[in-house]
Design a protein around this motif. Structure first.
Motif, PDB file in Angstrom:
ATOM      1  N   VAL A  94      12.929  62.680  14.519  1.00  0.00           N
ATOM      2  CA  VAL A  94      13.631  62.634  15.806  1.00  0.00           C
ATOM      3  C   VAL A  94      12.617  62.609  16.949  1.00  0.00           C
ATOM      4  CG1 VAL A  94      15.229  63.849  17.348  1.00  0.00           C
ATOM      5  CG2 VAL A  94      15.667  63.804  14.881  1.00  0.00           C
ATOM      6  N   PHE A  95      11.588  63.424  16.841  1.00  0.00           N
ATOM      7  CA  PHE A  95      10.524  63.452  17.854  1.00  0.00           C
ATOM      8  C   PHE A  95       9.865  62.079  17.951  1.00  0.00           C
ATOM      9  CE2 PHE A  95       6.247  63.939  19.384  1.00  0.00           C
ATOM     10  CZ  PHE A  95       6.291  64.957  20.328  1.00  0.00           C
ATOM     11  N   PHE A  96       9.499  61.508  16.808  1.00  0.00           N
ATOM     12  CA  PHE A  96       8.837  60.200  16.797  1.00  0.00           C
ATOM     13  C   PHE A  96       9.712  59.138  17.458  1.00  0.00           C
ATOM     14  CE2 PHE A  96       8.346  56.033  14.777  1.00  0.00           C
ATOM     15  CZ  PHE A  96       7.004  55.770  15.028  1.00  0.00           C
ATOM     16  N   ARG A  97      10.977  59.071  17.054  1.00  0.00           N
ATOM     17  CA  ARG A  97      11.867  58.052  17.618  1.00  0.00           C
ATOM     18  C   ARG A  97      12.046  58.246  19.122  1.00  0.00           C
ATOM     19  NH1 ARG A  97      15.158  59.442  13.214  1.00  0.00           N
ATOM     20  NH2 ARG A  97      16.731  60.353  14.597  1.00  0.00           N
ATOM     21  N   SER A  98      12.274  59.483  19.522  1.00  0.00           N
ATOM     22  CA  SER A  98      12.531  59.756  20.941  1.00  0.00           C
ATOM     23  C   SER A  98      11.329  59.401  21.804  1.00  0.00           C
ATOM     24  CB  SER A  98      12.902  61.229  21.139  1.00  0.00           C
ATOM     25  OG  SER A  98      14.075  61.556  20.426  1.00  0.00           O
ATOM     26  N   MET A  99      10.137  59.788  21.369  1.00  0.00           N
ATOM     27  CA  MET A  99       8.947  59.499  22.156  1.00  0.00           C
ATOM     28  C   MET A  99       8.609  58.010  22.134  1.00  0.00           C
ATOM     29  SD  MET A  99       8.027  62.144  23.771  1.00  0.00           S
ATOM     30  CE  MET A  99       6.588  61.308  24.435  1.00  0.00           C
ATOM     31  N   LEU A 100       8.807  57.358  20.999  1.00  0.00           N
ATOM     32  CA  LEU A 100       8.577  55.913  20.934  1.00  0.00           C
ATOM     33  C   LEU A 100       9.487  55.198  21.929  1.00  0.00           C
ATOM     34  CD1 LEU A 100       7.344  53.365  19.610  1.00  0.00           C
ATOM     35  CD2 LEU A 100       9.169  53.506  17.886  1.00  0.00           C
ATOM     36  N   PHE A 101      10.740  55.576  21.946  1.00  0.00           N
ATOM     37  CA  PHE A 101      11.689  54.962  22.877  1.00  0.00           C
ATOM     38  C   PHE A 101      11.286  55.228  24.324  1.00  0.00           C
ATOM     39  CE2 PHE A 101      15.512  55.187  25.521  1.00  0.00           C
ATOM     40  CZ  PHE A 101      16.069  53.942  25.295  1.00  0.00           C
ATOM     41  N   LYS A 102      10.944  56.485  24.640  1.00  0.00           N
ATOM     42  CA  LYS A 102      10.706  56.857  26.031  1.00  0.00           C
ATOM     43  C   LYS A 102       9.363  56.365  26.563  1.00  0.00           C
ATOM     44  CE  LYS A 102      12.895  58.576  28.436  1.00  0.00           C
ATOM     45  NZ  LYS A 102      13.936  58.020  29.353  1.00  0.00           N
ATOM     46  N   LEU A 103       8.388  56.138  25.708  1.00  0.00           N
ATOM     47  CA  LEU A 103       7.118  55.608  26.199  1.00  0.00           C
ATOM     48  C   LEU A 103       7.302  54.232  26.829  1.00  0.00           C
ATOM     49  CD1 LEU A 103       4.688  56.754  23.372  1.00  0.00           C
ATOM     50  CD2 LEU A 103       4.565  57.425  25.779  1.00  0.00           C
ATOM     51  N   PHE A 104       8.305  53.494  26.349  1.00  0.00           N
ATOM     52  CA  PHE A 104       8.629  52.189  26.933  1.00  0.00           C
ATOM     53  C   PHE A 104       9.855  52.282  27.840  1.00  0.00           C
ATOM     54  CE2 PHE A 104       6.307  51.437  23.024  1.00  0.00           C
ATOM     55  CZ  PHE A 104       5.337  50.537  23.439  1.00  0.00           C
ATOM     56  N   ASN A 105      10.776  53.170  27.491  1.00  0.00           N
ATOM     57  CA  ASN A 105      11.961  53.452  28.304  1.00  0.00           C
ATOM     58  C   ASN A 105      12.800  52.201  28.547  1.00  0.00           C
ATOM     59  OD1 ASN A 105      13.414  55.561  29.571  1.00  0.00           O
ATOM     60  ND2 ASN A 105      12.782  54.844  31.589  1.00  0.00           N
ATOM     61  N   LYS A 106      12.814  51.323  27.564  1.00  0.00           N
ATOM     62  CA  LYS A 106      13.518  50.053  27.719  1.00  0.00           C
ATOM     63  C   LYS A 106      14.301  49.748  26.447  1.00  0.00           C
ATOM     64  CE  LYS A 106      12.751  45.380  29.540  1.00  0.00           C
ATOM     65  NZ  LYS A 106      13.639  45.593  30.710  1.00  0.00           N
ATOM     66  N   ILE A 107      15.604  49.596  26.595  1.00  0.00           N
ATOM     67  CA  ILE A 107      16.485  49.399  25.444  1.00  0.00           C
ATOM     68  C   ILE A 107      16.089  48.158  24.649  1.00  0.00           C
ATOM     69  CG2 ILE A 107      18.863  48.853  24.775  1.00  0.00           C
ATOM     70  CD1 ILE A 107      19.773  50.670  27.116  1.00  0.00           C
ATOM     71  N   SER A 108      15.782  47.070  25.337  1.00  0.00           N
ATOM     72  CA  SER A 108      15.469  45.823  24.633  1.00  0.00           C
ATOM     73  C   SER A 108      14.202  45.952  23.789  1.00  0.00           C
ATOM     74  CB  SER A 108      15.332  44.665  25.620  1.00  0.00           C
ATOM     75  OG  SER A 108      14.294  44.906  26.549  1.00  0.00           O
ATOM     76  N   THR A 109      13.250  46.777  24.201  1.00  0.00           N
ATOM     77  CA  THR A 109      12.034  46.975  23.405  1.00  0.00           C
ATOM     78  C   THR A 109      12.358  47.720  22.117  1.00  0.00           C
ATOM     79  OG1 THR A 109      10.655  46.979  25.391  1.00  0.00           O
ATOM     80  CG2 THR A 109       9.714  47.978  23.415  1.00  0.00           C
ATOM     81  N   ARG A 144       9.166  41.466  28.792  1.00  0.00           N
ATOM     82  CA  ARG A 144       8.860  42.752  29.429  1.00  0.00           C
ATOM     83  C   ARG A 144       9.079  43.870  28.425  1.00  0.00           C
ATOM     84  NH1 ARG A 144      12.270  43.671  34.574  1.00  0.00           N
ATOM     85  NH2 ARG A 144      11.117  45.630  34.464  1.00  0.00           N
ATOM     86  N   LEU A 145       8.067  44.687  28.241  1.00  0.00           N
ATOM     87  CA  LEU A 145       8.146  45.779  27.272  1.00  0.00           C
ATOM     88  C   LEU A 145       8.543  47.102  27.910  1.00  0.00           C
ATOM     89  CD1 LEU A 145       4.902  45.085  25.188  1.00  0.00           C
ATOM     90  CD2 LEU A 145       7.253  44.378  24.672  1.00  0.00           C
ATOM     91  N   TYR A 146       8.352  47.227  29.223  1.00  0.00           N
ATOM     92  CA  TYR A 146       8.535  48.505  29.900  1.00  0.00           C
ATOM     93  C   TYR A 146       9.635  48.439  30.951  1.00  0.00           C
ATOM     94  CZ  TYR A 146       4.027  49.840  27.890  1.00  0.00           C
ATOM     95  OH  TYR A 146       2.999  50.135  27.022  1.00  0.00           O
ATOM     96  N   SER A 147      10.317  49.557  31.109  1.00  0.00           N
ATOM     97  CA  SER A 147      11.245  49.718  32.220  1.00  0.00           C
ATOM     98  C   SER A 147      10.447  49.990  33.490  1.00  0.00           C
ATOM     99  CB  SER A 147      12.193  50.892  31.950  1.00  0.00           C
ATOM    100  OG  SER A 147      12.828  51.317  33.133  1.00  0.00           O
ATOM    101  N   ALA A 148      11.037  49.620  34.619  1.00  0.00           N
ATOM    102  CA  ALA A 148      10.378  49.899  35.895  1.00  0.00           C
ATOM    103  C   ALA A 148      10.712  51.292  36.414  1.00  0.00           C
ATOM    104  CB  ALA A 148      10.789  48.852  36.925  1.00  0.00           C
ATOM    105  N   ALA A 149      11.584  52.020  35.713  1.00  0.00           N
ATOM    106  CA  ALA A 149      12.046  53.320  36.204  1.00  0.00           C
ATOM    107  C   ALA A 149      10.878  54.290  36.359  1.00  0.00           C
ATOM    108  CB  ALA A 149      13.100  53.896  35.268  1.00  0.00           C
ATOM    109  N   TYR A 150      10.172  54.534  35.299  1.00  0.00           N
ATOM    110  CA  TYR A 150       8.910  55.266  35.372  1.00  0.00           C
ATOM    111  C   TYR A 150       8.116  54.915  34.128  1.00  0.00           C
ATOM    112  CZ  TYR A 150      11.686  58.640  32.632  1.00  0.00           C
ATOM    113  OH  TYR A 150      12.513  59.233  31.722  1.00  0.00           O
ATOM    114  N   ILE A 151       6.831  54.789  34.300  1.00  0.00           N
ATOM    115  CA  ILE A 151       5.971  54.296  33.227  1.00  0.00           C
ATOM    116  C   ILE A 151       4.851  55.295  32.976  1.00  0.00           C
ATOM    117  CG2 ILE A 151       4.408  52.444  32.515  1.00  0.00           C
ATOM    118  CD1 ILE A 151       6.000  50.566  34.331  1.00  0.00           C
ATOM    119  N   THR A 152       4.615  55.588  31.708  1.00  0.00           N
ATOM    120  CA  THR A 152       3.479  56.423  31.360  1.00  0.00           C
ATOM    121  C   THR A 152       2.200  55.620  31.560  1.00  0.00           C
ATOM    122  OG1 THR A 152       4.796  57.523  29.657  1.00  0.00           O
ATOM    123  CG2 THR A 152       2.409  57.800  29.549  1.00  0.00           C
TER     124      THR A 152
END
Length: 349
Positions: A94-109, A144-152
């Protein structure tokens, strides 16, 4: 001098006492509560399938604003349903999936990775070369791999491309025991401090990430534990209280959460609740300051913030589809129908 929810009359105008400091609310302070009520009414109308128009507020009709409750927003809804609660529920996965998703924060990625892998991304099946190849191909074709909302910000971990360095960052977190340390934390703040110890993850992002992880069944921290104000929230706080609030932004956000019932009643507004019962949490009040900062650019253009921004960039695009929602089951907001709904039925907005 303790904080008090009530406005205290003084010569020169009413004051609030927060963290022992006297603050003189501007007109934007009352707008904060009115905005919250109106924005929540739009959300509830959409959930109920009510016909348009959903609001008479011209600014809300023209521009895009996030929901009052962070967990109700499109990306958070997708994270909760399609990432946190879908797939292996062992905590490291769960940690891996959540962080993988949030590092890009983009559904399409996320969907690109899932379709390319032929399965839900997992730590047990992780291969840097495979993930990097999928993302590099998408990047090379202009995707585009990243959301513009906030990016690490990309950490310097030896790779040429930003996305590859983020994959290395996630590897580092997994291999150095971040999931275990987060799971063993006794408070939300302790879990946050684990994330804060990794490269390129500053205070605001660490806070956002720990809130995302806390949606999972394995974590049960109180969202009222603490808050980290972001740049947008600091702008909104400045517009509500002026420079006197500088340095006590966290206390101001807590004041808003603690005193919400008083101010909704004072202004004869409907209290804002998620699912009819969940109060605004610290993270929600923090986000509302960001949105009120934007709203005030149009409604109160003469009230200065910190950034000096004067325009709202994103226009609202009407999506007439019914809005179905699903929240962490531990919150008790879904009911039987929500518990049975499938991911295919959800519209994330």
């Amino acid at each position: 001098m303790a904080s008090s929810p009530r406005l205290v009359p003084e010569s020169g105008g009413d004051v609030l006492v927060v963290a022992g400091r006297k603050l003189r609310p501007t007109e934007v302070f009352d707008t904060y509560w009115r905005f919250a009520e109106r924005r929540q009414a739009v959300y509830e109308a959409r959930v109920a399938g009510a016909p348009q128009p959903w609001t008479e507020d011209a600014v809300l009709s023209q521009y895009r604003f996030t929901n009052c409750f962070r967990a109700a927003d499109r990306v958070s809804q997708y994270l909760i349903r399609e990432v946190s609660y879908r797939g292996e529920q062992r905590w490291d996965e769960v940690f891996f999936r959540s962080m993988l998703f949030k590092l890009f924060n983009k559904i399409s990625t996320w969907e690109l990775l899932e379709s390319s892998l032929g399965e839900v991304p997992s730590w047990s099946g992780y291969d840097f070369q495979v993930y990097d190849r999928v993302l590099s191909k998408e990047f090379s074709t202009g995707g585009r791999l990243y959301s513009a909302a906030y990016i690490t910000p990309p950490p310097a971990l030896g790779e040429e491309r930003k996305h590859a360095n983020h994959l290395r960052l996630l590897e580092m977190m997994m291999e150095t025991g971040a999931p275990k340390e987060v799971a063993e934390a006794s408070t939300l703040r302790e879990a946050y401090e684990v994330l804060l110890g990794y490269p390129a993850i500053g205070p605001f992002l660490a806070y956002q990430y720990v809130i995302d992880l806390n949606y999972a069944e394995s974590m049960g921290f109180d969202e009222m534990d603490f808050v980290v104000p972001g740049p947008g929230a600091r702008d909104g706080i400045r517009k509500c209280f002026g420079p006197a609030a500088h340095g006590i932004e966290e206390e101001v956000i807590r004041y808003m959460a603690d005193s919400q019932e008083h101010h909704f009643e004072r202004l004869e507004l409907q209290p804002v609740r998620l699912g009819g019962s969940r109060r605004l949490q610290l993270i929600d009040c923090q986000n509302l300051f960001c949105e009120v900062d934007k709203y005030a650019r149009v409604v109160h253009p003469d009230v200065a913030g910190i950034s000096g921004r004067s325009r709202i960039k994103q226009s609202y695009r009407v999506d007439p589809a019914p809005l179905k929602t699903w929240f962490p089951p531990k919150w008790g907001l879904n009911g039987e129908e929500g518990a049975r709904s499938s991911a295919a039925e959800l519209v994330y907005a």
